[in-house]
Design a protein around this motif. Structure first.
Motif, mmCIF file in Angstrom:
data_model
loop_
_atom_site.group_PDB
_atom_site.id
_atom_site.type_symbol
_atom_site.label_atom_id
_atom_site.label_comp_id
_atom_site.label_asym_id
_atom_site.label_seq_id
_atom_site.Cartn_x
_atom_site.Cartn_y
_atom_site.Cartn_z
ATOM 1 N N HIS A 120 -36.487 58.512 48.584
ATOM 2 C CA HIS A 120 -35.335 59.277 48.113
ATOM 3 C C HIS A 120 -35.591 59.655 46.655
ATOM 4 N N ALA A 121 -35.477 60.920 46.330
ATOM 5 C CA ALA A 121 -35.737 61.388 44.966
ATOM 6 C C ALA A 121 -34.422 61.797 44.309
ATOM 7 N N ILE A 122 -34.237 61.375 43.070
ATOM 8 C CA ILE A 122 -32.984 61.650 42.361
ATOM 9 C C ILE A 122 -33.264 62.070 40.922
ATOM 10 N N GLY A 123 -32.244 62.644 40.292
ATOM 11 C CA GLY A 123 -32.354 63.020 38.891
ATOM 12 C C GLY A 123 -33.354 64.127 38.652
ATOM 13 N N ASP A 124 -33.987 64.091 37.477
ATOM 14 C CA ASP A 124 -34.912 65.141 37.053
ATOM 15 C C ASP A 124 -36.154 65.228 37.918
ATOM 16 N N ALA A 125 -36.463 64.162 38.680
ATOM 17 C CA ALA A 125 -37.700 64.129 39.466
ATOM 18 C C ALA A 125 -37.565 64.823 40.808
ATOM 19 N N ALA A 126 -36.346 65.262 41.155
ATOM 20 C CA ALA A 126 -36.098 65.800 42.488
ATOM 21 C C ALA A 126 -35.842 67.300 42.455
ATOM 22 N N LEU A 127 -36.365 67.983 43.460
ATOM 23 C CA LEU A 127 -36.032 69.395 43.679
ATOM 24 C C LEU A 127 -34.845 69.411 44.632
ATOM 25 N N VAL A 128 -33.671 69.710 44.076
ATOM 26 C CA VAL A 128 -32.426 69.647 44.841
ATOM 27 C C VAL A 128 -31.793 71.024 44.877
ATOM 28 N N ARG A 129 -31.505 71.496 46.067
ATOM 29 C CA ARG A 129 -30.894 72.819 46.209
ATOM 30 C C ARG A 129 -29.475 72.681 46.757
ATOM 31 N N GLN A 130 -28.625 73.553 46.273
ATOM 32 C CA GLN A 130 -27.273 73.707 46.771
ATOM 33 C C GLN A 130 -27.097 75.162 47.188
ATOM 34 N N PRO A 131 -26.050 75.493 47.933
ATOM 35 C CA PRO A 131 -25.879 76.891 48.344
ATOM 36 C C PRO A 131 -25.859 77.876 47.189
ATOM 37 N N TRP A 132 -25.408 77.423 46.005
ATOM 38 C CA TRP A 132 -25.350 78.322 44.848
ATOM 39 C C TRP A 132 -26.672 78.383 44.084
ATOM 40 N N GLY A 133 -27.620 77.471 44.351
ATOM 41 C CA GLY A 133 -28.891 77.485 43.643
ATOM 42 C C GLY A 133 -29.468 76.093 43.456
ATOM 43 N N GLY A 191 -44.177 69.529 40.087
ATOM 44 C CA GLY A 191 -44.268 68.103 40.378
ATOM 45 C C GLY A 191 -42.976 67.473 40.849
ATOM 46 N N LEU A 192 -41.926 68.286 41.071
ATOM 47 C CA LEU A 192 -40.665 67.761 41.582
ATOM 48 C C LEU A 192 -40.792 67.457 43.072
ATOM 49 N N ILE A 193 -40.248 66.328 43.493
ATOM 50 C CA ILE A 193 -40.291 65.974 44.911
ATOM 51 C C ILE A 193 -39.363 66.897 45.687
ATOM 52 N N ILE A 194 -39.887 67.539 46.717
ATOM 53 C CA ILE A 194 -39.100 68.453 47.540
ATOM 54 C C ILE A 194 -38.236 67.618 48.485
ATOM 55 N N THR A 195 -36.933 67.845 48.437
ATOM 56 C CA THR A 195 -36.014 67.025 49.215
ATOM 57 C C THR A 195 -35.281 67.839 50.277
ATOM 58 N N ASP A 196 -34.751 67.121 51.271
ATOM 59 C CA ASP A 196 -33.892 67.744 52.270
ATOM 60 C C ASP A 196 -32.441 67.697 51.758
ATOM 61 N N PRO A 197 -31.459 68.150 52.531
ATOM 62 C CA PRO A 197 -30.075 68.159 52.038
ATOM 63 C C PRO A 197 -29.489 66.789 51.723
ATOM 64 N N THR A 198 -30.185 65.697 52.148
ATOM 65 C CA THR A 198 -29.700 64.353 51.820
ATOM 66 C C THR A 198 -30.574 63.692 50.748
ATOM 67 N N LEU A 199 -31.385 64.481 50.064
ATOM 68 C CA LEU A 199 -32.247 64.047 48.952
ATOM 69 C C LEU A 199 -33.354 63.095 49.385
ATOM 70 N N ARG A 200 -33.761 63.191 50.648
ATOM 71 C CA ARG A 200 -34.923 62.446 51.111
ATOM 72 C C ARG A 200 -36.139 63.364 51.066
ATOM 73 N N SER A 201 -37.286 62.791 50.746
ATOM 74 C CA SER A 201 -38.523 63.565 50.702
ATOM 75 C C SER A 201 -38.775 64.228 52.054
ATOM 76 N N VAL A 202 -39.127 65.511 52.019
ATOM 77 C CA VAL A 202 -39.392 66.219 53.282
ATOM 78 C C VAL A 202 -40.672 65.730 53.939
ATOM 79 N N SER A 203 -41.554 65.106 53.170
ATOM 80 C CA SER A 203 -42.805 64.600 53.748
ATOM 81 C C SER A 203 -42.744 63.108 54.041
ATOM 82 N N HIS A 204 -41.902 62.371 53.320
ATOM 83 C CA HIS A 204 -41.796 60.923 53.486
ATOM 84 C C HIS A 204 -40.314 60.542 53.397
ATOM 85 N N PRO A 205 -39.600 60.586 54.502
ATOM 86 C CA PRO A 205 -38.146 60.390 54.470
ATOM 87 C C PRO A 205 -37.686 59.017 54.006
ATOM 88 N N GLU A 206 -38.595 58.042 53.933
ATOM 89 C CA GLU A 206 -38.211 56.737 53.395
ATOM 90 C C GLU A 206 -38.148 56.759 51.861
#
Length: 393
Positions: free
Chosen positions: A273-286, A256-271
């Motif tokens: 922005h998902a943050i904190g525990d609700a966001a799927l956030v990836r970095q180069p290390w994981g 149920g985590l919102i899938i985000t792009d590298p700027t933490l915007r939803s990949v399906s709805h760029p308007e």
């Protein structure tokens, strides 16, 4: 459709991430034609980092979200978001109100999942809500007077802090921790030795390498078949997020985590922005895991991104690395494990009184940072990850 030229920003959730995002948005967009509304079920700010203190009977400062945001121009709405209309860009609240947004910040966070083991939802307490934690604490004096038992299920940092806090406050209680993994497994050897010595000193019993199979009214059953008597059971393991994003057609993963792009915007709805525990956030290390440490950074970063977008500027990708794992061990002891960017233990650690002061500063920073944001930007990011994040996320 909104015909007003004012850019409407709605923030859902005012936990650590939502509060910091709101305060920083007010600061970063004060020269823009924006209107910011933050929605939260309670007007009181919940210090999740201190819920173990509440569970042990301590009183916390009564931070009120409207007071923390005084002077920012932000409108606070007490309520629960029940639906998001992504086509019409509207949020429906439980009181029937409908809020329009041009930009939505989704910061609904997470809660402890009591649905993964039978009986946990019915017979175990959690630290999800300060009121529940307070009611839990009200049971402790009577149980302690009878020499009773408290069982903490889960050996993560929340479980460790809760067990230590309760055992210190009520020495007559038998406090037992049940954990499938080694306690403090995320720490280095020396920090873990200190942690276990502190738990020994406090008399905390540890059952490690076993799982809870079922929670009963007066016991927990282990996967070995053994029953562990428990007058009060505290559940601190497992995480779940609100289903609202998935139900609203926003792209999410299986959890149920919102899938985000590298700027933490939803990949399906760029308007959005998902943050904190609700966001799927990836970095180069994981992938980031839900902590206040990463949550407040994603919040400040997202406020910066939104401000840049409003000025017609391209945002830079998030760079984040973990820096520490501060753990309180009652009021008189603590251990701080400093980490690499991917949250694996580094060489350095801190214990004793110095660690207590360090941990207290960490726990107390978010509401102060939010309140002071209208005057000055207090830093919330300790590390951008160094070499581990220099590649594009």
């Amino acid at each position: 459709m909104n015909t007003d030229t004012t850019h409407e920003i709605v923030v859902l959730g005012a936990g650590y991430a939502g509060l910091i995002a709101t305060a920083r948005l007010a600061r970063y967009t004060r020269k823009s034609d924006t209107r910011i509304t933050v929605v939260n079920p309670s007007s009181r700010f919940t210090e999740r980092l201190r819920m173990h203190q509440v569970a042990a009977g301590q009183e916390l400062t009564d931070f009120r979200i409207p007071d923390l945001l005084t002077g920012t121009g932000v409108e606070f709405r007490q309520g629960v978001a029940t639906a998001i209309d992504t086509t019409g860009r509207q949020v429906c609240l439980d009181d029937g109100a409908v809020l329009h947004y041009d930009t939505l910040v989704y910061a609904l966070g997470s809660t402890t999942d009591t649905g993964i083991v039978p009986g946990a939802a019915d017979h175990a307490w959690t630290l999800n809500d300060p009121r529940a934690a307070h009611h839990f604490s009200e049971r402790l004096p009577e149980i302690a007077a009878a020499g009773g038992t408290v069982t903490v299920c889960g050996g993560g940092l929340t479980g460790i802090e809760a067990a230590a806090e309760i055992a210190e406050a009520y020495p007559a209680l038998t406090v037992t921790m049940v954990s499938a993994a080694e306690l403090g497994a995320m720490m280095g050897d020396k920090a873990r030795v200190h942690l276990n010595r502190a738990l020994d000193r406090l008399g905390v019993v540890r059952r490690v390498g076993v799982k809870v199979d079922k929670v009963l009214p007066d016991a927990v059953r282990l996967d070995t078949g053994e029953l562990v008597g428990s007058d009060l059971t505290l559940w601190t393991t497992g995480v779940r997020v609100s289903p609202l994003a998935t139900e609203s057609g926003i792209a999410t993963n299986a959890q149920g985590l919102i899938i985000t792009d590298p700027t933490l915007r939803s990949v399906s709805h760029p308007e959005i922005h998902a943050i904190g525990d609700a966001a799927l956030v990836r970095q180069p290390w994981g992938q980031l895991h839900g902590t206040c440490q990463s949550g407040v950074v994603t919040a400040d970063y997202t406020a910066t991104v939104i401000a840049r977008l409003l000025r017609g500027q391209a945002p830079k990708p998030l760079r984040f690395g973990y820096f520490h794992q501060p753990v309180s061990l009652g009021r008189k002891d603590a251990v701080v494990q400093f980490t690499r960017a991917d949250d694996t233990p580094a060489r350095w650690y801190l214990t004793g009184k110095a660690a207590v002061i360090y941990k207290e500063q960490v726990s107390g920073t978010p509401p102060v940072a939010a309140k002071m944001s209208r005057y000055v930007k207090l830093p919330v990011q300790l590390s951008k990850g160094g070499r581990a994040t220099r590649k594009v996320a």
